[in-house]
Scaffold this motif. Structure first.
Motif, PDB file in Angstrom:
ATOM      1  N   MET A  33       0.859  -1.189   0.000  1.00 31.25           N
ATOM      2  CA  MET A  33       0.000   0.000   0.000  1.00 31.25           C
ATOM      3  C   MET A  33       0.890   1.233   0.000  1.00 31.25           C
ATOM      4  SD  MET A  33      -3.113   1.182   0.066  1.00 31.25           S
ATOM      5  CE  MET A  33      -4.222   0.044   0.886  1.00 31.25           C
ATOM      6  N   GLY A  34       0.674   2.082  -0.959  1.00 31.61           N
ATOM      7  CA  GLY A  34       1.462   3.295  -1.048  1.00 31.61           C
ATOM      8  C   GLY A  34       0.609   4.528  -0.885  1.00 31.61           C
ATOM      9  N   TRP A  35       1.240   5.575  -0.373  1.00 27.85           N
ATOM     10  CA  TRP A  35       0.615   6.892  -0.309  1.00 27.85           C
ATOM     11  C   TRP A  35       1.403   7.831  -1.220  1.00 27.85           C
ATOM     12  CZ3 TRP A  35      -3.890   8.329   1.904  1.00 27.85           C
ATOM     13  CH2 TRP A  35      -4.450   7.494   2.867  1.00 27.85           C
ATOM     14  N   PHE A  36       0.666   8.551  -2.017  1.00 30.36           N
ATOM     15  CA  PHE A  36       1.251   9.505  -2.946  1.00 30.36           C
ATOM     16  C   PHE A  36       0.629  10.878  -2.716  1.00 30.36           C
ATOM     17  CE2 PHE A  36       3.390   6.671  -6.028  1.00 30.36           C
ATOM     18  CZ  PHE A  36       2.863   5.448  -5.645  1.00 30.36           C
ATOM     19  N   ARG A  37       1.271  11.884  -3.241  1.00 27.83           N
ATOM     20  CA  ARG A  37       0.656  13.203  -3.218  1.00 27.83           C
ATOM     21  C   ARG A  37       1.000  13.927  -4.514  1.00 27.83           C
ATOM     22  NH1 ARG A  37       4.447  16.120   1.368  1.00 27.83           N
ATOM     23  NH2 ARG A  37       6.235  16.650   0.021  1.00 27.83           N
ATOM     24  N   GLN A  38       0.140  14.866  -4.842  1.00 28.84           N
ATOM     25  CA  GLN A  38       0.388  15.704  -6.006  1.00 28.84           C
ATOM     26  C   GLN A  38       0.049  17.137  -5.653  1.00 28.84           C
ATOM     27  OE1 GLN A  38      -1.508  14.487  -9.662  1.00 28.84           O
ATOM     28  NE2 GLN A  38       0.026  15.587 -10.853  1.00 28.84           N
ATOM     29  N   GLU A  45       4.140  12.253  -6.381  1.00 29.10           N
ATOM     30  CA  GLU A  45       5.316  11.649  -5.755  1.00 29.10           C
ATOM     31  C   GLU A  45       4.891  10.732  -4.628  1.00 29.10           C
ATOM     32  OE1 GLU A  45       7.745  14.833  -4.218  1.00 29.10           O
ATOM     33  OE2 GLU A  45       6.142  15.655  -2.976  1.00 29.10           O
ATOM     34  N   LEU A  46       5.720   9.731  -4.413  1.00 29.27           N
ATOM     35  CA  LEU A  46       5.480   8.766  -3.348  1.00 29.27           C
ATOM     36  C   LEU A  46       5.923   9.374  -2.014  1.00 29.27           C
ATOM     37  CD1 LEU A  46       4.807   5.734  -2.595  1.00 29.27           C
ATOM     38  CD2 LEU A  46       7.271   5.329  -2.835  1.00 29.27           C
ATOM     39  N   VAL A  47       5.068   9.254  -0.992  1.00 28.92           N
ATOM     40  CA  VAL A  47       5.433   9.740   0.338  1.00 28.92           C
ATOM     41  C   VAL A  47       5.611   8.610   1.340  1.00 28.92           C
ATOM     42  CG1 VAL A  47       4.362  11.997  -0.029  1.00 28.92           C
ATOM     43  CG2 VAL A  47       3.044  10.172   1.054  1.00 28.92           C
ATOM     44  N   GLY A  48       5.303   7.387   0.914  1.00 32.50           N
ATOM     45  CA  GLY A  48       5.533   6.259   1.802  1.00 32.50           C
ATOM     46  C   GLY A  48       4.805   5.038   1.300  1.00 32.50           C
ATOM     47  N   ALA A  49       5.264   3.892   1.765  1.00 36.83           N
ATOM     48  CA  ALA A  49       4.631   2.634   1.368  1.00 36.83           C
ATOM     49  C   ALA A  49       4.835   1.605   2.466  1.00 36.83           C
ATOM     50  CB  ALA A  49       5.219   2.137   0.047  1.00 36.83           C
ATOM     51  N   TYR A  58       8.584   2.089   3.920  1.00 39.71           N
ATOM     52  CA  TYR A  58       9.581   2.906   3.227  1.00 39.71           C
ATOM     53  C   TYR A  58       9.096   4.345   3.187  1.00 39.71           C
ATOM     54  CZ  TYR A  58      11.632   5.420  -0.649  1.00 39.71           C
ATOM     55  OH  TYR A  58      12.209   6.396  -1.413  1.00 39.71           O
ATOM     56  N   TYR A  59      10.049   5.268   3.413  1.00 34.76           N
ATOM     57  CA  TYR A  59       9.724   6.694   3.318  1.00 34.76           C
ATOM     58  C   TYR A  59      10.840   7.423   2.587  1.00 34.76           C
ATOM     59  CZ  TYR A  59       6.767   5.288   7.206  1.00 34.76           C
ATOM     60  OH  TYR A  59       5.864   4.637   8.001  1.00 34.76           O
ATOM     61  N   PRO A  60      10.497   8.320   1.713  1.00 35.88           N
ATOM     62  CA  PRO A  60      11.550   9.155   1.115  1.00 35.88           C
ATOM     63  C   PRO A  60      12.078  10.132   2.161  1.00 35.88           C
ATOM     64  CG  PRO A  60       9.389   9.890   0.411  1.00 35.88           C
ATOM     65  CD  PRO A  60       9.176   8.644   1.199  1.00 35.88           C
ATOM     66  N   ASP A  61      13.231  10.647   1.918  1.00 34.44           N
ATOM     67  CA  ASP A  61      13.896  11.498   2.907  1.00 34.44           C
ATOM     68  C   ASP A  61      13.074  12.727   3.281  1.00 34.44           C
ATOM     69  OD1 ASP A  61      17.309  10.922   1.703  1.00 34.44           O
ATOM     70  OD2 ASP A  61      16.031   9.803   3.085  1.00 34.44           O
ATOM     71  N   PHE A  62      12.328  13.267   2.337  1.00 32.57           N
ATOM     72  CA  PHE A  62      11.652  14.534   2.619  1.00 32.57           C
ATOM     73  C   PHE A  62      10.476  14.388   3.587  1.00 32.57           C
ATOM     74  CE2 PHE A  62       8.043  13.837  -0.169  1.00 32.57           C
ATOM     75  CZ  PHE A  62       8.539  13.058  -1.207  1.00 32.57           C
ATOM     76  N   LYS A  64      10.666  11.540   5.961  1.00 30.89           N
ATOM     77  CA  LYS A  64      11.158  10.617   6.977  1.00 30.89           C
ATOM     78  C   LYS A  64      11.228  11.321   8.337  1.00 30.89           C
ATOM     79  CE  LYS A  64      14.047   7.734   5.345  1.00 30.89           C
ATOM     80  NZ  LYS A  64      15.273   7.129   4.782  1.00 30.89           N
ATOM     81  N   GLY A  65      10.683  10.673   9.329  1.00 32.59           N
ATOM     82  CA  GLY A  65      10.650  11.249  10.669  1.00 32.59           C
ATOM     83  C   GLY A  65       9.403  12.064  10.940  1.00 32.59           C
ATOM     84  N   ARG A  66       8.654  12.394   9.901  1.00 33.56           N
ATOM     85  CA  ARG A  66       7.417  13.175  10.068  1.00 33.56           C
ATOM     86  C   ARG A  66       6.174  12.365   9.728  1.00 33.56           C
ATOM     87  NH1 ARG A  66       6.348  17.536   7.043  1.00 33.56           N
ATOM     88  NH2 ARG A  66       7.478  16.777   5.198  1.00 33.56           N
ATOM     89  N   PHE A  67       6.288  11.494   8.725  1.00 35.44           N
ATOM     90  CA  PHE A  67       5.142  10.702   8.278  1.00 35.44           C
ATOM     91  C   PHE A  67       5.319   9.250   8.709  1.00 35.44           C
ATOM     92  CE2 PHE A  67       3.738  13.338   4.300  1.00 35.44           C
ATOM     93  CZ  PHE A  67       3.713  14.477   5.075  1.00 35.44           C
TER      94      PHE A  67
END
Length: 118
Positions: A33-38, A45-49, A58-62, A64-67
């Protein structure tokens, strides 16, 4: 798989919001399951999965630590907890599922709008 995203809204910078993605049609044990935003004028862009069966995330760096992504297997629902929100987090958030045998996210929710004011 049908996905229904909800929980978006208006929040001040520094605030928190939790999005939900309810899945129906089948269980997600073989899915990611992935979360994206536009954001306006930007690409999605993917914000986590999260891998549904293991909970591995998995979280991208931007973000990470917040979501944080979590899931409730009994409810077949995934959550995206967003803390320390910034105005640049504004956008339409989508959940999507990818079967483990697929290379793409095949099913998408309708999106929920998140607006972070400064």
């Amino acid at each position: 798989v049908q996905l229904q995203a909800s929980g978006g809204g208006l929040v001040q910078a520094g605030g928190s919001l939790r999005l939900s993605c309810a899945a129906s049609g089948r269980t997600l044990s073989s899915y990611v399951m992935g979360w994206f935003r536009q954001a306006p004028g930007k690409e999605r862009e993917l914000v986590g999965a999260v891998t549904w069966s293991t909970g591995s995330s998995y979280y991208p760096d931007f973000v990470k630590g917040r979501f944080t992504i979590s899931r409730d297997k009994a409810k077949n629902t995934a959550y995206l907890q967003m803390n320390s929100l910034k105005p640049e987090d504004t956008g339409i958030y989508y959940c999507a599922s990818q079967h483990r045998a697929s290379s793409t996210y095949d099913h998408w929710g309708q999106g929920t709008l998140v607006t972070v004011s400064s």
